[in-house]
Write an enzyme that holds these catalytic residues in place. Structure first.
Site, mmCIF file in Angstrom:
data_model
loop_
_atom_site.group_PDB
_atom_site.id
_atom_site.type_symbol
_atom_site.label_atom_id
_atom_site.label_comp_id
_atom_site.label_asym_id
_atom_site.label_seq_id
_atom_site.Cartn_x
_atom_site.Cartn_y
_atom_site.Cartn_z
ATOM 1 N N TYR A 118 -2.654 6.633 3.522
ATOM 2 C CA TYR A 118 -3.302 6.765 4.827
ATOM 3 C C TYR A 118 -3.496 8.230 5.220
ATOM 4 C CZ TYR A 118 -1.883 1.883 4.817
ATOM 5 O OH TYR A 118 -1.699 0.584 4.455
ATOM 6 N N CYS B 203 -10.484 21.321 18.003
ATOM 7 C CA CYS B 203 -10.493 21.578 19.449
ATOM 8 C C CYS B 203 -10.114 20.338 20.233
ATOM 9 C CB CYS B 203 -11.854 22.109 19.861
ATOM 10 S SG CYS B 203 -12.154 23.704 19.100
ATOM 11 N N GLU B 204 -8.881 19.935 20.111
ATOM 12 C CA GLU B 204 -8.309 18.774 20.801
ATOM 13 C C GLU B 204 -6.829 19.062 21.001
ATOM 14 O OE1 GLU B 204 -9.588 15.514 21.348
ATOM 15 O OE2 GLU B 204 -11.500 15.717 20.288
ATOM 16 N N GLY C 208 0.843 -1.196 0.000
ATOM 17 C CA GLY C 208 0.000 0.000 0.000
ATOM 18 C C GLY C 208 0.872 1.236 0.000
ATOM 19 N N ARG C 209 1.448 1.498 1.168
ATOM 20 C CA ARG C 209 2.223 2.723 1.381
ATOM 21 C C ARG C 209 3.343 2.921 0.366
ATOM 22 N NH1 ARG C 209 2.620 4.700 6.751
ATOM 23 N NH2 ARG C 209 2.134 2.587 7.414
#
Ligand code: LLP
Length: 419
Positions: A373, A344-345, A275-276
């Site tokens: 991803y 907001c985290e 994949g990557r």
């Protein structure tokens, strides 16, 4: 090698300045280079050519239809982990006979859909799944081709959150139960267990864990063959890493040579699920600096891209190189900054203490190696529109996923008439 480079002081994707894409499509946005993608697909394919493999691209890394169509044209099959990914692969023209279906939780409906489509094989991850496949296949009056995914209990030496081949991971069938489960499969009239499969993790930067896992699997194949099991397919999974920072993962050629050395005389059809390594370095995420904020102890670059657009840093402490789209002057100072998003985290942090050249409000930055991803893991948290994707080809580009609108997001909701 990729096709993202500075020309006349501006970072380009092939022949298109990223400033143009930002102006016309807006930010944040993913930008892929067709030439880079195709090149990586060919390098991997050519490295393995002597092994006459089937290469099933892991759709989860980047499942955009345009990307899948390009890979289909290069002869790639697909590794899918849901009926949704299977549909994506089929819609892009990847033949069912080149699709393998992995994943620990295939539902009866997914099994049925895959049997109807006529995929090459299921990569089975448990006894219970084997029984479910038998039941669905029996009801349909067909035989299902399966490989059993065996967990080789090898440490991939990668980030704990993306390792899959240790005995305590949820993936695969335990090594010491493999013989029994093949014996069980043999007794099922609608299942044909002709293959063996493994996948030990992602972003591996060394060959040794692959080699250890493959060697163990080859031992098992010899035992299975000796007991009369008709093993014809060996699916070696994906996992080859890419350079995000200063790691130097093995080149596809070295990987291929090792595979040949380990599996050489077994007379098996080899399957790979990269994949990557195919898409990772073929994409970047472009974002604008909304504010530069100085506090007593830190300098923050606050971007318009957030953890919802690129989750990897928040989820795995992943490193992505962040570069200014306007080429910094030679000898420009590099001062440490916190690169953060708008969500907001507190975990909406892309990089801490990252040396960066001077950038100001309104400047563009690019996250390198974001083709895998990235967009596939994006979401709409904080009512942020799903991030768009652009594919560049020479001096032209196309929006291959438009920016979702908030109105579309709201239109997904249904308010019952009793409210
Ligand atoms: N085959 C199977 C069964 C897999 O589970 C995976 C990835 C692959 C193939 C492809 O692996 P690759 O060649 O891309 O390493 N979201 C994480 C990575 C999760 C990988 C999950 N499985 C990240 O952003 O690093």
């Amino acid at each position: 090698m990729d096709h993202f480079e500075y020309r006349n002081g501006i970072l380009h994707a092939e022949d298109v300045p990223l400033t143009r894409i930002a102006a016309e499509v807006g930010t944040p946005v993913y930008v892929y280079s067709r030439a880079t993608l195709t090149r990586h697909a060919r390098v991997f394919r050519d490295a393995l050519a002597g092994l006459d493999p089937l290469i099933c691209y892991a759709v989860k890394a980047n499942g955009n239809q345009a990307v899948l169509k390009l890979l289909a044209a290069e002869g790639y099959g697909a590794d899918v982990v849901s009926a949704g990914e299977m549909k994506r692969a089929l819609a892009a023209g990847i033949p069912a006979g080149k699709i393998v279906f992995s994943g620990v939780a295939k539902t009866d409906a997914e099994i049925r859909a895959a049997l109807e489509a006529g995929i090459l094989q299921f990569n089975v991850e448990s006894d219970a799944e084997l029984d479910a496949i038998e039941q669905v296949a029996a009801a349909m009056g067909v035989t299902a081709r399966v490989s059993l995914r065996i967990n080789p209990d090898v440490d991939a030496g990668t980030h704990a959150k993306i390792t899959t081949g240790k005995a305590d991971n949820k993936f695969g069938i335990a090594w010491d139960r493999a013989i029994d489960v093949y014996a069980h499969a043999r007794r099922l009239p609608h299942v044909e267990a002709t293959g063996i499969d493994l996948h030990i993790g992602s972003q591996l930067s060394k060959l040794e864990p692959f080699e250890a896992a493959f060697t163990r699997t080859v031992e098992l194949i010899r035992r299975l063959k000796a007991e009369g099991h008709p093993i014809r397919h060996l699916d070696l999974g994906g996992g080859l890493g890419i350079p995000y920072s200063d790691e130097t993962p093995p080149a596809p050629q070295a990987y291929a040579e090792m595979v040949h050395r380990v599996t050489g005389n077994l007379d098996l059809k080899l399957i790979f699920e990269p994949g990557r390594v195919i898409v990772g370095n073929a994409g970047l995420m472009l974002s604008e600096v909304v504010y530069v904020k100085e506090t007593a102890s830190k300098r923050f670059l606050i971007l318009d891209a957030g953890m919802n657009d690129l989750m990897r840093p928040a989820l795995y402490d992943a490193y992505h190189e962040v570069v200014a789209v306007n080429e910094p002057a030679a000898g420009a100072p590099r001062d440490p900054v916190e690169i953060v998003g708008p969500v907001c985290e507190s975990t909406d942090v892309f990089a801490r203490e990252r040396p960066m050249p001077p950038v100001a409000r309104g400047d563009l930055v690019a996250f390198r190696s974001a083709g895998a991803y990235g967009a596939t893991m994006s979401n709409t948290y904080n009512a942020r529109e799903l991030v768009p994707e652009v594919l560049v080809d020479g001096d032209r580009y196309a929006v291959i996923r438009p920016r979702q609108t908030v109105d579309e997001l709201i239109a997904m909701d249904r308010v019952p008439d009793w409210i």
